[in-house]
Design an enzyme around this catalytic site. Structure first.
Site, PDB file in Angstrom:
ATOM      1  CB  CYS A 131      38.552 -41.489 -19.763  1.00  0.00           C
ATOM      2  SG  CYS A 131      40.113 -42.193 -20.366  1.00  0.00           S
ATOM      3  CB  CYS A 132      38.649 -42.088 -14.490  1.00  0.00           C
ATOM      4  SG  CYS A 132      39.908 -40.794 -14.613  1.00  0.00           S
ATOM      5  CB  CYS A 212      46.438 -41.112 -17.571  1.00  0.00           C
ATOM      6  SG  CYS A 212      45.705 -42.621 -16.901  1.00  0.00           S
ATOM      7  CB  CYS A 215      44.370 -36.549 -17.524  1.00  0.00           C
ATOM      8  SG  CYS A 215      43.129 -36.958 -18.769  1.00  0.00           S
ATOM      9  CB  CYS A 238      40.928 -41.593 -10.948  1.00  0.00           C
ATOM     10  SG  CYS A 238      41.196 -42.793  -9.642  1.00  0.00           S
TER      11      CYS A 238
END
Length: 252
Positions: A131-132, A212, A215, A238
């Site tokens: 995702c990062c 975010c 998280c 990240c």
């Protein structure tokens, strides 16, 4: 020694930078106050070649204020992962306005990549590294393409993986500056007070490190300042900041 370091800088190629170049800068600015270092570099050999990367998090105002005191036209890059706290976006806009930043550049994930790799927007829940990568790392790579150097807000006290970070290092051929590498929390707080800088609204609610929304969780007294980032996962960065010491693994 200062003259020798300055002469060595004359031999540095414009780009890419190397580890040897970073070492020369590290020696040149050893013991030089942060504001003076930024003034010399942003107004000197790095003018027009460097950008600041900011999360507009809990401590971001300090570095952005120092940069604005030198040159408000330095590009400031913000990666909007589209998973940010609304408070962060509001703080970004308010702080940029207060500091008079003239070149705020907002980069977002490539919608084609999102459609292929995170169509339902839930990748953070089962693959935070992935995702990062698509929401933060890839957009930042695009944002940094025009630049030979960039400024990071990392500080050594923030986590075990950041202890002892240098002021200057190399990242994918670019010179990366960590002007606040040796600053501690007390020094940051004193700077906020001295210059009457606004705090991120979530900091008072127990968020000393803000990323975010899915998280990021609150941090309990005595915990590492970044303990609330990716809680429950074996993840501390990240992926933007690569490891600089043996034994640290990349997080992509």
């Amino acid at each position: 020694m200062a003259e020798a370091a300055a002469r060595a800088l004359d031999t540095i190629d414009v780009t890419p930078f190397t580890a040897a170049d970073a070492a020369v800068y590290e020696a040149r600015f050893a013991g030089v106050p942060t504001q003076d270092m930024l003034a010399e570099l942003l107004g000197g050999e790095l003018k027009g070649r460097i950008a600041a990367v900011s999360s507009f998090g809990a401590e971001s105002a300090v570095l952005l204020h120092m940069i604005a005191r030198v040159d408000r036209d330095v590009p400031v890059i913000f990666t909007n992962t589209q998973k940010m706290f609304g408070e962060t976006l509001e703080y970004r806009d308010a702080l940029s306005e207060q500091l008079g930043l003239t070149d705020l550049r907002v980069y977002r994930p490539d919608p084609r990549i999102l459609a292929a790799k995170d169509a339902n927007g839930l990748r953070w829940s089962y693959d935070p590294d992935g995702c990062c990568e698509i929401r933060k790392v890839e957009p930042l790579r695009r944002a940094l393409l025009p630049f030979d150097a960039w400024i990071s807000g990392r500080k050594g006290f923030q986590s075990k993986t950041r202890i002892g970070i240098p002021r200057f290092e190399i990242d994918e051929g670019r010179l990366k500056l960590n002007p606040l590498a040796d600053w501690d929390k007390a020094r940051l707080d004193a700077y906020f007070e001295m210059h009457e800088l606004p705090r991120h609204p979530l900091e008072a609610d127990g968020y000393p490190s803000i990323g975010c929304k899915p998280c990021t969780s609150k941090v309990l007294p005595g915990e590492d300042p970044r303990a609330g980032r990716w809680r429950g996962w074996d993840k501390v960065e990240c992926g933007i900041h690569l490891p600089t010491r043996p034994g640290e693994e990349p997080v992509f």
